[in-house]
Design a protein around this motif. Structure first.
Motif, PDB file in Angstrom:
ATOM      1  N   GLY A 134       0.813  -1.210   0.000  1.00  0.00           N
ATOM      2  CA  GLY A 134       0.000   0.000   0.000  1.00  0.00           C
ATOM      3  C   GLY A 134       0.846   1.259   0.000  1.00  0.00           C
ATOM      4  N   PRO A 135       0.215   2.390   0.285  1.00  0.00           N
ATOM      5  CA  PRO A 135       0.935   3.670   0.227  1.00  0.00           C
ATOM      6  C   PRO A 135       2.069   3.732   1.245  1.00  0.00           C
ATOM      7  CG  PRO A 135      -1.220   3.941   1.271  1.00  0.00           C
ATOM      8  CD  PRO A 135      -1.189   2.568   0.686  1.00  0.00           C
ATOM      9  N   TRP A 136       3.135   4.398   0.873  1.00  0.00           N
ATOM     10  CA  TRP A 136       4.288   4.585   1.745  1.00  0.00           C
ATOM     11  C   TRP A 136       4.054   5.841   2.583  1.00  0.00           C
ATOM     12  CZ3 TRP A 136       8.048   1.321   2.865  1.00  0.00           C
ATOM     13  CH2 TRP A 136       9.191   1.804   3.532  1.00  0.00           C
ATOM     14  N   GLN A 137       3.784   5.656   3.860  1.00  0.00           N
ATOM     15  CA  GLN A 137       3.435   6.716   4.788  1.00  0.00           C
ATOM     16  C   GLN A 137       2.059   7.328   4.463  1.00  0.00           C
ATOM     17  OE1 GLN A 137       6.377   9.801   5.288  1.00  0.00           O
ATOM     18  NE2 GLN A 137       8.007   8.361   5.827  1.00  0.00           N
ATOM     19  N   SER A 138       1.107   7.026   5.290  1.00  0.00           N
ATOM     20  CA  SER A 138      -0.225   7.604   5.105  1.00  0.00           C
ATOM     21  C   SER A 138      -0.732   8.292   6.364  1.00  0.00           C
ATOM     22  CB  SER A 138      -1.228   6.521   4.687  1.00  0.00           C
ATOM     23  OG  SER A 138      -1.359   5.539   5.708  1.00  0.00           O
ATOM     24  N   THR A 139       0.001   8.164   7.470  1.00  0.00           N
ATOM     25  CA  THR A 139      -0.434   8.773   8.718  1.00  0.00           C
ATOM     26  C   THR A 139       0.615   9.766   9.215  1.00  0.00           C
ATOM     27  OG1 THR A 139       0.584   7.075  10.116  1.00  0.00           O
ATOM     28  CG2 THR A 139      -1.663   6.674   9.364  1.00  0.00           C
ATOM     29  N   VAL A 140       0.165  10.685  10.041  1.00  0.00           N
ATOM     30  CA  VAL A 140       1.069  11.622  10.723  1.00  0.00           C
ATOM     31  C   VAL A 140       0.951  11.345  12.211  1.00  0.00           C
ATOM     32  CG1 VAL A 140       1.633  14.029  11.200  1.00  0.00           C
ATOM     33  CG2 VAL A 140       0.811  13.361   8.925  1.00  0.00           C
ATOM     34  N   GLY A 141       2.033  10.922  12.825  1.00  0.00           N
ATOM     35  CA  GLY A 141       1.995  10.490  14.211  1.00  0.00           C
ATOM     36  C   GLY A 141       1.703  11.607  15.191  1.00  0.00           C
ATOM     37  N   ALA A 142       1.091  11.226  16.302  1.00  0.00           N
ATOM     38  CA  ALA A 142       0.843  12.162  17.401  1.00  0.00           C
ATOM     39  C   ALA A 142       2.012  12.094  18.375  1.00  0.00           C
ATOM     40  CB  ALA A 142      -0.461  11.805  18.111  1.00  0.00           C
ATOM     41  N   ASP A 143       2.519  13.246  18.777  1.00  0.00           N
ATOM     42  CA  ASP A 143       3.635  13.300  19.714  1.00  0.00           C
ATOM     43  C   ASP A 143       3.170  13.003  21.138  1.00  0.00           C
ATOM     44  OD1 ASP A 143       5.854  14.362  17.948  1.00  0.00           O
ATOM     45  OD2 ASP A 143       4.323  15.906  17.661  1.00  0.00           O
ATOM     46  N   LEU A 144       4.064  12.422  21.928  1.00  0.00           N
ATOM     47  CA  LEU A 144       3.800  12.206  23.344  1.00  0.00           C
ATOM     48  C   LEU A 144       4.491  13.260  24.206  1.00  0.00           C
ATOM     49  CD1 LEU A 144       2.819   9.468  22.196  1.00  0.00           C
ATOM     50  CD2 LEU A 144       3.804   8.386  24.215  1.00  0.00           C
ATOM     51  N   HIS A 145       5.724  13.574  23.876  1.00  0.00           N
ATOM     52  CA  HIS A 145       6.484  14.522  24.689  1.00  0.00           C
ATOM     53  C   HIS A 145       5.762  15.873  24.760  1.00  0.00           C
ATOM     54  CE1 HIS A 145      10.170  16.051  26.592  1.00  0.00           C
ATOM     55  NE2 HIS A 145       9.879  17.180  25.984  1.00  0.00           N
ATOM     56  N   GLY A 146       5.547  16.340  25.978  1.00  0.00           N
ATOM     57  CA  GLY A 146       4.883  17.622  26.175  1.00  0.00           C
ATOM     58  C   GLY A 146       3.375  17.567  26.138  1.00  0.00           C
ATOM     59  N   ARG A 147       2.813  16.416  25.752  1.00  0.00           N
ATOM     60  CA  ARG A 147       1.357  16.289  25.713  1.00  0.00           C
ATOM     61  C   ARG A 147       0.844  15.816  27.068  1.00  0.00           C
ATOM     62  NH1 ARG A 147       3.089  18.353  21.751  1.00  0.00           N
ATOM     63  NH2 ARG A 147       2.183  18.277  19.654  1.00  0.00           N
ATOM     64  N   ARG A 148      -0.457  15.970  27.283  1.00  0.00           N
ATOM     65  CA  ARG A 148      -1.038  15.613  28.582  1.00  0.00           C
ATOM     66  C   ARG A 148      -1.673  14.234  28.532  1.00  0.00           C
ATOM     67  NH1 ARG A 148      -6.103  18.083  32.004  1.00  0.00           N
ATOM     68  NH2 ARG A 148      -5.292  17.717  34.099  1.00  0.00           N
ATOM     69  N   LEU A 149      -1.286  13.413  29.475  1.00  0.00           N
ATOM     70  CA  LEU A 149      -1.889  12.098  29.681  1.00  0.00           C
ATOM     71  C   LEU A 149      -2.826  12.207  30.867  1.00  0.00           C
ATOM     72  CD1 LEU A 149      -2.116   8.994  29.374  1.00  0.00           C
ATOM     73  CD2 LEU A 149      -0.072   8.825  30.832  1.00  0.00           C
ATOM     74  N   GLY A 150      -4.106  11.912  30.651  1.00  0.00           N
ATOM     75  CA  GLY A 150      -5.093  11.960  31.723  1.00  0.00           C
ATOM     76  C   GLY A 150      -5.456  10.560  32.175  1.00  0.00           C
ATOM     77  N   LEU A 151      -5.314  10.286  33.461  1.00  0.00           N
ATOM     78  CA  LEU A 151      -5.588   8.965  34.001  1.00  0.00           C
ATOM     79  C   LEU A 151      -6.848   8.986  34.848  1.00  0.00           C
ATOM     80  CD1 LEU A 151      -1.977   8.007  35.135  1.00  0.00           C
ATOM     81  CD2 LEU A 151      -3.127   7.389  33.001  1.00  0.00           C
ATOM     82  N   LEU A 152      -7.788   8.146  34.500  1.00  0.00           N
ATOM     83  CA  LEU A 152      -8.957   7.932  35.340  1.00  0.00           C
ATOM     84  C   LEU A 152      -8.608   6.786  36.284  1.00  0.00           C
ATOM     85  CD1 LEU A 152     -11.796   8.222  32.682  1.00  0.00           C
ATOM     86  CD2 LEU A 152     -11.353   9.804  34.565  1.00  0.00           C
ATOM     87  N   GLY A 153      -8.154   7.141  37.478  1.00  0.00           N
ATOM     88  CA  GLY A 153      -7.706   6.150  38.442  1.00  0.00           C
ATOM     89  C   GLY A 153      -6.203   6.199  38.621  1.00  0.00           C
ATOM     90  N   LEU A 154      -5.770   6.187  39.878  1.00  0.00           N
ATOM     91  CA  LEU A 154      -4.339   6.257  40.165  1.00  0.00           C
ATOM     92  C   LEU A 154      -3.990   5.240  41.255  1.00  0.00           C
ATOM     93  CD1 LEU A 154      -1.918   7.977  39.149  1.00  0.00           C
ATOM     94  CD2 LEU A 154      -2.212   9.406  41.177  1.00  0.00           C
ATOM     95  N   GLY A 155      -4.487   4.019  41.071  1.00  0.00           N
ATOM     96  CA  GLY A 155      -4.121   2.932  41.959  1.00  0.00           C
ATOM     97  C   GLY A 155      -2.793   2.335  41.537  1.00  0.00           C
ATOM     98  N   LYS A 156      -2.597   1.066  41.845  1.00  0.00           N
ATOM     99  CA  LYS A 156      -1.332   0.404  41.522  1.00  0.00           C
ATOM    100  C   LYS A 156      -1.023   0.449  40.024  1.00  0.00           C
ATOM    101  CE  LYS A 156      -1.236  -4.080  41.460  1.00  0.00           C
ATOM    102  NZ  LYS A 156      -1.216  -5.516  41.882  1.00  0.00           N
ATOM    103  N   ILE A 157      -2.035   0.147  39.213  1.00  0.00           N
ATOM    104  CA  ILE A 157      -1.810   0.118  37.767  1.00  0.00           C
ATOM    105  C   ILE A 157      -1.698   1.534  37.219  1.00  0.00           C
ATOM    106  CG2 ILE A 157      -2.822  -0.564  35.556  1.00  0.00           C
ATOM    107  CD1 ILE A 157      -4.129  -2.909  37.043  1.00  0.00           C
ATOM    108  N   GLY A 158      -2.622   2.415  37.610  1.00  0.00           N
ATOM    109  CA  GLY A 158      -2.578   3.787  37.122  1.00  0.00           C
ATOM    110  C   GLY A 158      -1.271   4.470  37.450  1.00  0.00           C
ATOM    111  N   ALA A 159      -0.724   4.206  38.642  1.00  0.00           N
ATOM    112  CA  ALA A 159       0.534   4.832  39.035  1.00  0.00           C
ATOM    113  C   ALA A 159       1.681   4.370  38.151  1.00  0.00           C
ATOM    114  CB  ALA A 159       0.830   4.526  40.501  1.00  0.00           C
TER     115      ALA A 159
END
Length: 319
Positions: A134-159
């Motif tokens: 198929g096509p060579w490169q069809s998506t533009v990735g989303a960056d993680l660095h500097g972005r906000r991760l929101g966690l619903l729950g901060l128990g053992k796994i969430g932490a």
């Protein structure tokens, strides 16, 4: 005469090989089932002649109606030390001992990040294109660095999910009904002032809550509408926390960038289930706890439970 033991949902056919069953095989005949029984009638028929049943986590409900149809059942072993789909009162009334196993050594933190990264970088789409010409490169990735991760729950796994996010250079916020500022500071994340603010202000949202009356349907149509159109949602906890119909509508309408889902209202998913064909969805078949080390722990402990029961001193009693 040896007792008969059934191992349910052994999809990979590894239960009897990944742990040492030799301590009980002189007294117990073990049969594993690699398919899922679609209803209570099929399950009752399959298990009618078994004295012991080993089940993984909460995959198979054992209500009073089913237990009443299993007159030979004397021992039920479920992985983990918490199970919401077993009727303990009915089990006691019928003389069925219920035992658990140690909790997972590898909770679904790794799979959470596999889904999140797969979504962010379009891994499945790009992989399929490379393999199919198929096509060579069809998506533009989303960056993680500097972005906000929101966690619903901060128990053992969430932490633990939070720690990985911080390592990626993300800003991490968390919210739950009982989350305190002290707990958030202990983990090194921001306490979101409300569920609504967390959802509206996050680029990635991941669910890490136990299912209960307060969390069932916690993320519905109104909550999904708060997410940015560029945001991604990941759920490796329990399907009922996120309204499935509302999520399908949001994916089809393109109201969010995508979702990574490992848990479903019906498992296994029927072949024609709409989640199998939903756009913008990266889905896995409830793999969060499916790892070699976890299975070795679960089945090894199940053997210990059976051995202790046969000795008249059952361990890890539940209910």
């Amino acid at each position: 005469m040896r007792l008969r033991c059934a191992v349910l949902d052994d999809y990979q056919r590894v239960a009897t090989g990944i742990a040492d069953w030799s301590p009980v095989t002189d007294r117990v005949e073990v049969t594993s089932f690699d398919g899922h029984f679609v209803d209570e009638d099929a399950l009752a028929a399959a298990l009618a002649e078994f004295d012991i049943v080993v089940t993984l986590r909460e995959r198979v409900p054992f209500p009073a109606s089913l237990l009443a149809r299993l007159p030979r059942l004397k021992l039920l072993v479920a992985s983990g030390m918490r199970n919401s789909v077993i009727d303990y009162a009915a089990a006691r009334a019928q003389g069925v001992t219920v035992c658990g196993t140690p909790s997972s050594s590898t909770p679904p933190v790794e799979l959470t990040w596999a889904l999140l990264l797969g979504l962010a970088r379009g891994i499945v789409t790009e992989h399929e294109a490379v393999r199919s010409g198929g096509p060579w490169q069809s998506t533009v990735g989303a960056d993680l660095h500097g972005r906000r991760l929101g966690l619903l729950g901060l128990g053992k796994i969430g932490a633990r999910v939070a720690q990985v996010g911080l390592a990626f250079g993300m800003r991490v916020g968390a919210w739950s009904q009982n989350l305190t500022k002290e707990r958030a500071e202990e983990v090194g994340v921001e306490l979101a002032p409300s569920k609504e603010e967390l959802l509206a202000g996050s680029d990635f949202v991941s669910v890490h809550l136990a299912l209960g009356d307060r969390t069932r349907g916690l993320v519905g149509a109104e909550e999904l509408a708060l997410l940015k159109p560029t945001a991604f949602l990941v759920n490796t906890s329990r399907s009922a926390i996120v309204d499935q119909e509302a999520l399908l509508a949001a994916l089809h309408a393109g109201r969010i960038a995508g979702a990574g889902i490992d848990v479903f209202d019906v498992e296994p998913l029927p072949a024609d289930h709409p989640m199998r064909s939903a756009p913008r969805l990266l889905a896995t078949p409830h793999l969060g706890y499916v790892s070699r080390s976890n299975y070795a722990t679960y089945y090894g402990a199940a053997v210990e439970d059976i051995e202790a029961y046969l000795a008249g001193s059952p361990v890890r009693l539940l209910g």
